[in-house]
Write a protein that holds these residues in place. Structure first.
Motif, PDB file in Angstrom:
ATOM      1  N   ASN A  84      40.151  56.224  50.847  1.00  0.00           N
ATOM      2  CA  ASN A  84      39.897  57.616  51.221  1.00  0.00           C
ATOM      3  C   ASN A  84      38.584  58.143  50.642  1.00  0.00           C
ATOM      4  N   ASN A  85      37.739  57.205  50.179  1.00  0.00           N
ATOM      5  CA  ASN A  85      36.390  57.531  49.709  1.00  0.00           C
ATOM      6  C   ASN A  85      36.391  58.462  48.500  1.00  0.00           C
ATOM      7  N   ARG A  86      37.453  58.376  47.697  1.00  0.00           N
ATOM      8  CA  ARG A  86      37.523  59.165  46.459  1.00  0.00           C
ATOM      9  C   ARG A  86      37.179  58.204  45.319  1.00  0.00           C
ATOM     10  N   LEU A  87      35.901  57.895  45.238  1.00  0.00           N
ATOM     11  CA  LEU A  87      35.456  56.755  44.448  1.00  0.00           C
ATOM     12  C   LEU A  87      35.592  56.980  42.942  1.00  0.00           C
ATOM     13  N   ALA A  88      35.334  58.191  42.467  1.00  0.00           N
ATOM     14  CA  ALA A  88      35.460  58.459  41.033  1.00  0.00           C
ATOM     15  C   ALA A  88      36.914  58.300  40.584  1.00  0.00           C
ATOM     16  N   GLU A  89      37.848  58.795  41.392  1.00  0.00           N
ATOM     17  CA  GLU A  89      39.272  58.659  41.054  1.00  0.00           C
ATOM     18  C   GLU A  89      39.713  57.198  41.128  1.00  0.00           C
ATOM     19  N   ALA A  90      39.146  56.462  42.086  1.00  0.00           N
ATOM     20  CA  ALA A  90      39.457  55.030  42.182  1.00  0.00           C
ATOM     21  C   ALA A  90      39.019  54.305  40.913  1.00  0.00           C
ATOM     22  N   GLU A  91      37.830  54.646  40.424  1.00  0.00           N
ATOM     23  CA  GLU A  91      37.304  54.006  39.211  1.00  0.00           C
ATOM     24  C   GLU A  91      38.189  54.311  37.997  1.00  0.00           C
ATOM     25  N   ASP A  92      38.654  55.551  37.899  1.00  0.00           N
ATOM     26  CA  ASP A  92      39.543  55.906  36.772  1.00  0.00           C
ATOM     27  C   ASP A  92      40.828  55.082  36.817  1.00  0.00           C
ATOM     28  N   ALA A  93      41.401  54.936  37.991  1.00  0.00           N
ATOM     29  CA  ALA A  93      42.670  54.208  38.126  1.00  0.00           C
ATOM     30  C   ALA A  93      42.498  52.729  37.807  1.00  0.00           C
ATOM     31  N   ILE A  94      41.446  52.113  38.329  1.00  0.00           N
ATOM     32  CA  ILE A  94      41.277  50.678  38.094  1.00  0.00           C
ATOM     33  C   ILE A  94      40.884  50.401  36.650  1.00  0.00           C
ATOM     34  N   SER A  95      40.143  51.317  36.033  1.00  0.00           N
ATOM     35  CA  SER A  95      39.794  51.151  34.614  1.00  0.00           C
ATOM     36  C   SER A  95      41.042  51.178  33.746  1.00  0.00           C
ATOM     37  N   LEU A  96      41.982  52.060  34.098  1.00  0.00           N
ATOM     38  CA  LEU A  96      43.232  52.129  33.353  1.00  0.00           C
ATOM     39  C   LEU A  96      44.056  50.862  33.565  1.00  0.00           C
ATOM     40  N   ALA A  97      44.064  50.341  34.788  1.00  0.00           N
ATOM     41  CA  ALA A  97      44.791  49.102  35.079  1.00  0.00           C
ATOM     42  C   ALA A  97      44.249  47.951  34.238  1.00  0.00           C
ATOM     43  N   ILE A  98      42.932  47.866  34.118  1.00  0.00           N
ATOM     44  CA  ILE A  98      42.314  46.785  33.336  1.00  0.00           C
ATOM     45  C   ILE A  98      42.590  46.977  31.848  1.00  0.00           C
ATOM     46  N   GLU A  99      42.595  48.228  31.404  1.00  0.00           N
ATOM     47  CA  GLU A  99      42.905  48.506  29.994  1.00  0.00           C
ATOM     48  C   GLU A  99      44.323  48.053  29.657  1.00  0.00           C
ATOM     49  N   TYR A 100      45.269  48.301  30.575  1.00  0.00           N
ATOM     50  CA  TYR A 100      46.653  47.925  30.316  1.00  0.00           C
ATOM     51  C   TYR A 100      46.868  46.413  30.428  1.00  0.00           C
ATOM     52  N   ASN A 101      46.207  45.802  31.390  1.00  0.00           N
ATOM     53  CA  ASN A 101      46.441  44.364  31.592  1.00  0.00           C
ATOM     54  C   ASN A 101      45.174  43.726  32.157  1.00  0.00           C
ATOM     55  N   PRO A 102      44.240  43.334  31.292  1.00  0.00           N
ATOM     56  CA  PRO A 102      42.965  42.794  31.764  1.00  0.00           C
ATOM     57  C   PRO A 102      43.085  41.451  32.479  1.00  0.00           C
ATOM     58  N   GLU A 103      44.242  40.774  32.352  1.00  0.00           N
ATOM     59  CA  GLU A 103      44.420  39.471  33.011  1.00  0.00           C
ATOM     60  C   GLU A 103      45.218  39.573  34.314  1.00  0.00           C
ATOM     61  N   ALA A 104      45.553  40.792  34.734  1.00  0.00           N
ATOM     62  CA  ALA A 104      46.310  40.946  35.979  1.00  0.00           C
ATOM     63  C   ALA A 104      45.423  40.605  37.173  1.00  0.00           C
ATOM     64  N   VAL A 105      46.031  39.978  38.182  1.00  0.00           N
ATOM     65  CA  VAL A 105      45.268  39.514  39.337  1.00  0.00           C
ATOM     66  C   VAL A 105      44.723  40.693  40.163  1.00  0.00           C
ATOM     67  N   GLY A 106      45.563  41.703  40.385  1.00  0.00           N
ATOM     68  CA  GLY A 106      45.168  42.829  41.236  1.00  0.00           C
ATOM     69  C   GLY A 106      43.859  43.478  40.808  1.00  0.00           C
TER      70      GLY A 106
END
Length: 472
Positions: free
Chosen positions: A47-69
């Motif tokens: 939906n082209n909400r790129l800043a919010e996308a970056e926040d979500a994926i950064s949190l995902a990597i913080e929680y589990n940096p080895e997750a495939v997604g």
């Protein structure tokens, strides 16, 4: 991104998104599965909400940096930037954890590089050793991959590899593939079948609207987009589909309203502001349109496919407002963009000609003609520019010379010559070139000469109508 965009409409995803957005709003951190956070990032990115996308994926990597997604998400970000080295590094990490996702990613890298045959060879080699119960799902993933990159012929080849193509998933993929191949009637039939089974899918309604739009069934497209909006009033795709359809129908007032609603939902998409501007300009509101064009530039990425069109519209608008230098500056801004530079060169000459800078215009036209290798399309556009700027006798003679040069097989431009003859009151020649235009290029005839004939009349009937009304 999830293969099935209907997942974004599901109650499960909406609940996950609600919990996440509530935590963001409250400022309290919430623990969530990394794959769920990746889905949220995909949703925002879609939906082209790129800043919010970056926040979500950064949190995902913080929680589990080895997750495939999250790794796949970052790899595809790298691919968007043509950073193949980083993408391949992620592929090396993903493959030991999920071999299928790893092979998809490697194929995607090859497709992005333009090495389509190598990608197909890689995928075909992998499928040979797959267990039978994984075969259909793998094929489905490959088809989805090719569709993401508009490789519709390859997608069709892979759909043909399986007999399990009556499922909803394969039927949807086939419908999208047929759409991409221009088989609109068959695609429409399949989307209608899908809607018979799932009438509350906004995605299916939007897809059907897209097919109907391409068929120029604007009434049907409008109805389908309205169904999508009724199902989900916040559906940006439905709002955009309705806006595009209203614009195609010439209803600029209503189209403007829905482009505005779309931009409210997707504020970082320049497409919405560009088309708000076009609607305003068509209504004669040039200054308001210019402000929307400036907004479109402000949110555009430097490699946006829409940026050349935005600058082109700005150039014409500045020129209409009597600001030639700013108009020419807009054309200069396209020099480093990926666009049709010959077309932009002709527009530069056109603007100079419109401002009585005949010598400068002639030099600009000569340059672009030389740069293009005397390309017939460029030459025709230059003649049309003189025609548009009311150099009618010059244009008339230039058209005649042009068609002598390009020969009988050239199909473009006769409608313009017919129009020029009409403006010069050369009635016999108008009729001759009208018939020629309708016979060899009816679409051009409709676009250029349609205003002289009843709405919805087929161009094949223009000549007879004109014969019967020559004294009107």
């Amino acid at each position: 991104m999830p293969e099935d965009l209907d997942y974004f409409e599901s109650e499960d995803f909406k609940e996950i998104l609600r919990q996440y957005e509530e935590s963001v709003k409250s400022g309290e951190r919430i623990y969530m599965d990394a794959d769920d956070l990746t889905d949220i990032a995909d949703y925002y990115h879609y939906n082209n909400r790129l800043a919010e996308a970056e926040d979500a994926i950064s949190l995902a990597i913080e929680y589990n940096p080895e997750a495939v997604g999250p790794m796949l998400y970052r790899a595809r970000e790298a691919l968007e930037k043509k950073d193949f080295k980083t993408a391949e590094q992620y592929a090396d990490k993903v493959e030991p954890l999920d071999s299928i996702e790893g092979i998809y990613l490697r194929a995607e890298i090859l497709i992005t590089k333009g090495e389509l045959d190598s990608a197909d060879e890689l995928l075909s080699g992998y499928i040979k050793d797959l267990p039978e119960d994984e075969y259909a799902d793998f094929v489905k993933g490959v088809v989805g991959l090719y569709l993401d990159y508009d490789q519709f012929a390859k997608a069709f080849e892979w759909i043909a590899r399986t007999t399990n193509n009556d499922s909803v998933g394969f039927k949807e993929l086939m419908a999208r593939t047929l759409f991409g191949l221009g088989k609109y009637k068959d695609s429409e039939r399949l989307f209608n079948e899908l809607l018979d089974k799932d009438p509350y899918s906004a995605n299916y309604w939007n897809a059907l609207a897209g097919v109907q739009y391409m068929k120029e069934d604007y009434s049907g497209a409008l109805t389908s987009s309205e169904y999508a909006i009724a199902i989900d009033p916040n559906d940006a795709n439905g709002l955009l589909s309705k806006a595009n359809t209203l614009y195609a129908m010439g209803n600029h007032d209503e189209a403007l309203k829905f482009f505005q609603k779309y931009s409210e939902k997707v504020p970082d998409d320049e497409f919405g502001y560009l088309h708000q501007a076009i609607c305003l300009i068509n209504k004669g509101l040039f200054k308001d349109g210019l402000e929307k064009l400036k907004k479109a530039v402000s949110v555009s990425a430097i490699d946006s496919i829409h940026l050349p069109e935005i600058y082109q519209e700005m150039a014409f608008t500045y020129n209409t407002l009597g600001q030639m230098e700013k108009a020419l500056w807009c054309i200069d801004m396209t020099e480093k963009l990926d666009c049709d530079h010959f077309h932009m060169g002709v527009i530069k000459g056109h603007i100079l000609l419109a401002n009585q800078k005949e010598t400068e215009a002639e030099a600009a036209f000569a340059k672009v003609l030389q740069d293009s290798g005397n390309n017939p399309k460029v030459r025709l556009r230059i003649i049309i520019s003189y025609h548009d700027n009311k150099f009618l006798h010059f244009a008339y003679n230039a058209y005649l010379d042009f068609f002598k040069t390009v020969g009988e097989d050239y199909k473009e431009g006769y409608a313009y010559l017919a129009l020029c003859c009409n403006e010069l009151m050369k009635n016999d020649e108008f009729l001759y070139y009208l018939k020629k235009a309708c016979d060899c290029n009816p679409e051009e005839a409709r676009a250029i000469l349609g205003e002289f004939f009843p709405a919805h009349m087929d161009p094949k009937d223009y000549y007879q109508y004109a014969l019967e009304h020559t004294d009107d």
